[in-house]
Design a protein around this motif. Sequence first.
Motif, PDB file in Angstrom:
ATOM      1  N   ALA A 105       0.833  -1.206   0.000  1.00 33.00           N
ATOM      2  CA  ALA A 105       0.000   0.000   0.000  1.00 33.00           C
ATOM      3  C   ALA A 105       0.867   1.256   0.000  1.00 33.00           C
ATOM      4  O   ALA A 105       0.589   2.224  -0.728  1.00 33.00           O
ATOM      5  N   ASN A 106       1.907   1.256   0.815  1.00 34.30           N
ATOM      6  CA  ASN A 106       2.838   2.391   0.821  1.00 34.30           C
ATOM      7  C   ASN A 106       3.538   2.549  -0.519  1.00 34.30           C
ATOM      8  O   ASN A 106       3.761   3.661  -1.013  1.00 34.30           O
ATOM      9  N   LEU A 107       3.880   1.420  -1.120  1.00 36.79           N
ATOM     10  CA  LEU A 107       4.564   1.445  -2.411  1.00 36.79           C
ATOM     11  C   LEU A 107       3.651   1.991  -3.509  1.00 36.79           C
ATOM     12  O   LEU A 107       4.074   2.773  -4.359  1.00 36.79           O
ATOM     13  N   LEU A 108       2.385   1.587  -3.460  1.00 33.39           N
ATOM     14  CA  LEU A 108       1.444   1.998  -4.500  1.00 33.39           C
ATOM     15  C   LEU A 108       1.048   3.457  -4.381  1.00 33.39           C
ATOM     16  O   LEU A 108       0.915   4.162  -5.390  1.00 33.39           O
ATOM     17  N   TYR A 153       5.300  -6.857  -8.659  1.00 33.93           N
ATOM     18  CA  TYR A 153       5.104  -5.425  -8.891  1.00 33.93           C
ATOM     19  C   TYR A 153       6.453  -4.734  -9.067  1.00 33.93           C
ATOM     20  O   TYR A 153       6.624  -3.896  -9.962  1.00 33.93           O
ATOM     21  N   TYR A 154       7.412  -5.104  -8.227  1.00 34.80           N
ATOM     22  CA  TYR A 154       8.762  -4.554  -8.396  1.00 34.80           C
ATOM     23  C   TYR A 154       9.349  -4.965  -9.743  1.00 34.80           C
ATOM     24  O   TYR A 154       9.985  -4.163 -10.435  1.00 34.80           O
ATOM     25  N   ILE A 166      17.420  -8.461  -8.439  1.00 40.13           N
ATOM     26  CA  ILE A 166      16.960  -8.758  -7.076  1.00 40.13           C
ATOM     27  C   ILE A 166      15.478  -9.106  -7.069  1.00 40.13           C
ATOM     28  O   ILE A 166      15.051 -10.069  -6.408  1.00 40.13           O
ATOM     29  N   SER A 167      14.663  -8.344  -7.817  1.00 40.47           N
ATOM     30  CA  SER A 167      13.213  -8.558  -7.824  1.00 40.47           C
ATOM     31  C   SER A 167      12.840  -9.916  -8.413  1.00 40.47           C
ATOM     32  O   SER A 167      12.013 -10.635  -7.849  1.00 40.47           O
ATOM     33  N   TRP A 168      13.454 -10.264  -9.537  1.00 41.98           N
ATOM     34  CA  TRP A 168      13.114 -11.546 -10.167  1.00 41.98           C
ATOM     35  C   TRP A 168      13.623 -12.731  -9.345  1.00 41.98           C
ATOM     36  O   TRP A 168      12.950 -13.771  -9.267  1.00 41.98           O
ATOM     37  N   GLU A 294      -2.078   0.541 -11.080  1.00 40.55           N
ATOM     38  CA  GLU A 294      -2.010  -0.288  -9.880  1.00 40.55           C
ATOM     39  C   GLU A 294      -3.356  -0.929  -9.549  1.00 40.55           C
ATOM     40  O   GLU A 294      -3.421  -2.014  -8.964  1.00 40.55           O
ATOM     41  N   LEU A 295      -4.463  -0.254  -9.951  1.00 40.41           N
ATOM     42  CA  LEU A 295      -5.795  -0.823  -9.705  1.00 40.41           C
ATOM     43  C   LEU A 295      -6.028  -2.045 -10.592  1.00 40.41           C
ATOM     44  O   LEU A 295      -6.628  -3.034 -10.153  1.00 40.41           O
TER      45      LEU A 295
END
Length: 554
Positions: A105-108, A153-154, A166-168, A294-295
């Motif tokens: 939520a903070n990221l979005l 999402y990252y 790192i994300s993958w 993001e939605l």
Amino acid sequence: MHAGLKRVYGFWLLLFFAVVYLLPLNWRALWMPDETRYAEISREMLQRGDWIVPHFLGLRYFEKPDAGYWINNLSQLLFGHSNFAVRFGSVFSTAVSALLVFWLANLLWSNRKKAYSATLIYLSCTLVFSIGTYSVLDPMLTLWMTAAMLCSYYCLRVTAVKHKIISWIALGLACAMGFMTKGFLALALPVIALLPIVWREKRIKTLFGWGPLAIVSALLLSLPWVIAIGQREPDFWHYFFWIEHIQRFAEKNAQHAAPFWYYLPILLIGTLPWLALLPGALKAGWQRRSQRGELFFLLAWAIMPLLFFSIAHGKLPTYILPCFAPIALLMADYLEQIRQSANQRILKINGLINLLFGLFITLALLLTAFLPSLQGLLYAPYEKLPLLLALLSGIGWALAGAVSASAPCRWYWAAACPVVLSLLVGQIIPQRIVYSKQPQSFIALNLPALQHSRYVMTNSVGLASGLAWELKRDDILLYDEKGELEYGLGYPDAKGKFISRDDFSRWLTEARKQGEVVLLLKVDGENDVSASFPQADLVIWANRLRLLIFKPRP
């Protein structure tokens, strides 16, 4: 958000978590067959010192991989032989999932207040706290699914090569843990959720270019266990893939078969006490999906797995738990839109729904207690205290709904609706259900007789797991019913663990020469099968349970 408000929101959120999730864990008996099964599997893993091959009642048990058991093992190592320890793995997984919801939520939105709202909504949803305080593997799967979607999402948003790597890699690790918790389903769910997003954003090249990195990291993490269990038990993967996955989900005779619409009422009840927000959140998310990517991400995450589980023949309410993280985020976003608008009628409607729901539960309980035609439907005449506590739960839900309906600024009071219920649920269950689904109290009352018996036997796998957990012994014998242990009983070293109806009298004669024999029977309806057995020296009964004690005879 002001630092003081952050501390206030954080304090109340932690207090809610402690009251709803932690305090009640040891106050209610374990539920069979699920909780007693997972309690006993982890107990046997610890007793054997074998964290590779799961055993249940001393038999090979190949229905699930190991990672979920490992979490439960650690819980039992930390908290001992207790109901709290059995359930803490689920609570811990739910807590981490809630932290990931807060993080995402903070990221979005870079909005701490909205992040707190999303976390509160998630933790107070009926389905989330019901399953999150219950010992099954679905909260663990939900944890890894939520982590996988956060990593996804990252993966789709970061641009630096280092961050992409790192994300993958993290995505692969989360999928691997999900796979080792509940199997191939954990690999399918993130892919199913991401497909619409990748297609919409034209990220096919990104998926095929970086996806192998996630696959490699998943293989590196899971391969040691995959090889180890394959070497120890060569038949594991045949059983686990064909029987547990193909037959369970796809075939017409699948276990727990249900119609396509099965999850609709589960979704509606499961989102209480936030039900009024659900339609608007889904509608607003769909209408604004083009302007706010993001939605669309959250909609795909919520809807695609829900459709997948709806199409599958085998269904259980716990399966859609991974869908509630994105639903909570969508509802938090919609809630913020309502709070910023002039029309906050939906918040009052949500409070009224909770008020009516609490009053409906209260009225239904009163009718079953005092209406002659319904008396005894739930509670026996002597069960006045459980009835009173159940009424308090309904009234507590209604009062919290009334407070939240009184003014839009008190919307958060909806989260208090389930508080009384969660604290009292262990004390409001009718005795007929207790003896049918929670045999711990009956076993505890008769523990001396059970502990000194040479042989302990039962006609129910659920009762067998309850006996094994309470007695701390895995040599419980099965009478006339193999149930989910049929496969494990087929191995040569399982000979003697199952006694058929036809062989019982002969077996009993020989067994009594070695010591006392006890047989715990679960009686279905009016068919009291205990009458067909050789005369027992002592019979103890309670509702649908019969404990037959056969003294030694030379």
